[in-house]
Structure formats: C-alpha cells, structure tokens
Design an enzyme around this catalytic site. Structure first.
Site, PDB file in Angstrom:
ATOM      1  N   ARG A  14       0.948  -0.972  -0.243  1.00 30.89           N
ATOM      2  CA  ARG A  14       0.007   0.052  -0.121  1.00 30.89           C
ATOM      3  C   ARG A  14       0.849   1.233  -0.299  1.00 30.89           C
ATOM      4  NH1 ARG A  14      -3.654  -0.821   5.089  1.00 30.89           N
ATOM      5  NH2 ARG A  14      -1.946  -2.070   5.782  1.00 30.89           N
ATOM      6  N   ASN A  47      -6.417  -2.769   1.900  1.00 33.39           N
ATOM      7  CA  ASN A  47      -5.862  -4.090   1.605  1.00 33.39           C
ATOM      8  C   ASN A  47      -7.665  -4.410   2.225  1.00 33.39           C
ATOM      9  OD1 ASN A  47      -3.613  -4.466   2.807  1.00 33.39           O
ATOM     10  ND2 ASN A  47      -3.682  -4.567   3.907  1.00 33.39           N
TER      11      ASN A  47
END
Length: 90
Positions: A18, A36
């Site tokens: 990320r 996520n």
C-alpha cells in the site's frame, strides 16, 4: 479524466504494498485510495489522465521488491469531483 476500480491479487499484504502504491500515485499525479481487503487482495481506486493511469497500473503490476502481483484487474467507474490526493485507507 477517468477513474478505475482496481483489484490486485498475489502476495500484496504485509509487504509494504500500500505504501508503494501511494508513493507511485504521487509520481504519476493521480488521486484516489488504496486499502487491504479481508480476502488478501488490495483494492485501489485511482483517478487521473488516461495516459498517467495506464502508466501507474503498469508500475503497480511490477510491485515492490517484497510483493508478488499475480493478477491485476480493473474497471472504469464514475469520477469523483474535487478529489485532491491519494491516501491509504485503514
């Protein structure tokens, strides 16, 4: 201006993916978010000029040195007005 909903499958959680996506978003001047998913995938919504979006997605497919992207799929969705940045959603 276009916006894509992107799903990334592979070894992409717990490996700084990320953060990598957020950093690359700033390089390509795109906005949106990354998060996520409970199923081990990473979801991205990204908006910008079409050429930058495709370059961004090509870079994301490569992953960072700790991740392994097995599949990246995307669909075009409605753009978000007044979106100013790219952020990680927790």
């Amino acid at each position: 201006m276009k916006r894509f909903s992107v799903m990334v499958k592979g070894h992409v959680q717990g490996v700084g993916f990320r953060s990598f996506v957020e950093t690359e978003a700033s390089h390509y001047n795109v906005t949106g978010n990354v998060r996520n998913e409970d199923n081990g995938q990473v979801a991205i919504q990204v908006q910008g000029k079409e050429t930058e979006l495709h370059s961004f997605l090509e870079t994301i497919k490569q992953g960072n040195r700790f991740s392994s992207v097995e599949e990246l799929s995307y669909t075009e969705i409605d753009t978000e007005r007044n979106e100013q940045d790219f952020r990680t959603v927790y």
